[in-house]
Design an enzyme around this catalytic site. Sequence first.
Site, mmCIF file in Angstrom:
data_model
loop_
_atom_site.group_PDB
_atom_site.id
_atom_site.type_symbol
_atom_site.label_atom_id
_atom_site.label_comp_id
_atom_site.label_asym_id
_atom_site.label_seq_id
_atom_site.Cartn_x
_atom_site.Cartn_y
_atom_site.Cartn_z
ATOM 1 C CB SER A 186 -0.950 0.004 1.193
ATOM 2 O OG SER A 186 -0.210 0.020 2.388
ATOM 3 C CG HIS A 214 -4.107 -1.903 0.464
ATOM 4 N ND1 HIS A 214 -4.693 -0.662 0.502
ATOM 5 C CD2 HIS A 214 -3.542 -2.086 1.675
ATOM 6 C CE1 HIS A 214 -4.476 -0.104 1.676
ATOM 7 N NE2 HIS A 214 -3.777 -0.952 2.417
ATOM 8 C CE LYS A 244 -6.643 -1.582 4.555
ATOM 9 N NZ LYS A 244 -5.538 -2.476 4.862
HETATM 10 C C1 LIG Z 1 -5.169 -2.840 6.247
HETATM 11 C C2 LIG Z 1 -4.489 -4.133 6.266
HETATM 12 C C3 LIG Z 1 -4.816 -5.101 7.223
HETATM 13 C C4 LIG Z 1 -5.796 -4.812 8.337
HETATM 14 O O1 LIG Z 1 -7.095 -4.910 7.899
HETATM 15 P P1 LIG Z 1 -8.274 -4.445 8.877
HETATM 16 O O2 LIG Z 1 -9.463 -5.130 8.339
HETATM 17 O O3 LIG Z 1 -8.346 -2.957 8.792
HETATM 18 O O4 LIG Z 1 -7.909 -4.935 10.235
HETATM 19 C C5 LIG Z 1 -4.198 -6.325 7.161
HETATM 20 N N1 LIG Z 1 -3.284 -6.603 6.211
HETATM 21 C C6 LIG Z 1 -2.922 -5.704 5.282
HETATM 22 C C7 LIG Z 1 -1.926 -6.069 4.241
HETATM 23 C C8 LIG Z 1 -3.512 -4.433 5.284
HETATM 24 O O5 LIG Z 1 -3.167 -3.538 4.358
#
Ligand SMILES: *Cc1c(COP(=O)(O)O)cnc(C)c1O
Length: 396
Positions: A186, A214, A244
């Site tokens: 990201s 992502h 997300k």
């Molecule tokens: C954002 C993210 C998470 C966390 O996800 P949430 O549902 O917000 O807890 C886990 N792994 C990666 C690679 C992320 O970018």
Amino acid sequence: MGSRALDSFLKENLEDLKSKGLYNQIDSLQGANGPIIKIGGRELINLSSNNYLGLATNKRMVDASIEAAKKYGVGAGAVRTINGTLDIHDELEKKLAEFKHTEAAIAFQSGFNCNAGAIQAVMNKKDAILSDELNHASIIDGCRLSGAKIIRYAHNNMEDLREKAKAARESGLYEKLMVISDGVFSMDGDVVDLPGMVEVSEEFDLITYIDDAHGSGVMGKGAGTVKHFGLSHKIDFQIGTLSKAIGVVGGYVAGSKDLIDWLKVRARPFLFSTSLTPATAAACIEAINIMTESTELNEKLWENGDYLKKGLKALGFNIGNSETPITPCIIGDEKLTQQFSRRLNEEGVYAKSIVFPTVPLGTGRVRNMPTAAHTKEMLDEAIKIYEKIGKELEVI
Ligand SMILES: *Cc1c(COP(=O)(O)O)cnc(C)c1O
């Protein structure tokens, strides 16, 4: 009153962070998280959310969650294994498995919890995990919880992965070996070399684990990075988040039926933390319906990403090598990057600066996350503001 040791620890460390300008003051949004947000009474073009498809405010999903709250109430009542599994959780998991083209799926309360639970459910101190050096914090923590030896390999470098996998195998020190990577990184918007990883994994019998937080909703017309490469049958663990692109909250692991059956009896956040609310499950089900009925939002997201990239590049900004709609604008110097982001904010664009140690020293950037919900007018306005600040701070 409380512990003096704690008081002085907090005071010292907070003051230290503040004096170095590293204390992150969190902004409160007045209203929904959409393409335009309101902070402190001011409206800003929002280029900082992970709400890729704009689903966080989707009307169909809001309605579905209201209906579910009316039918099931606001809470699931218990952890899944005791009696917190509602039929709507089963339905969500069935949908997720279909969406990911796997035999089964299991939902967690967050993506973070997936990594906290799934890795340690299969890996232990007799094993080793090969982990990309830029993996997300929740992957790093999940690896640590497992007690397995952690072997970092150079970012997305499959030659380095091969060497380290070979050495780990030949050492005879480990039983199982796993390779873990983000699907989409990201900070730069680059994508894992999945064909390369699968090749190495087959050669050295590595368990494959892709956290596509992502990538889901973004890559592979929405189905994710693994689908994008046509390698669904080769990846053991596909992790996704519901927080997300899906726009709600929660996470999931998709994989074989045996894997999911095992996680349901061994993944600790599943066993010891209460399940997703019914409203959340219903909203997520509706999100998958929306994404499978039409790829319109996904196309709009990519169109907006390309538009923003083109606009910033034409002005002379360094936008790195993103392969996704994530658009970093690399400024370099840490202080200048923070100043740039602050000025953008004052002029009406909400885009966060990301600096060392999150990214390497000297590669400070303002990260832009366009979504399907942005209009061309909003992006044009943002690009105009970028031009103004870029000239003012002599970045372009
Ligand atoms: C954002 C993210 C998470 C966390 O996800 P949430 O549902 O917000 O807890 C886990 N792994 C990666 C690679 C992320 O970018």
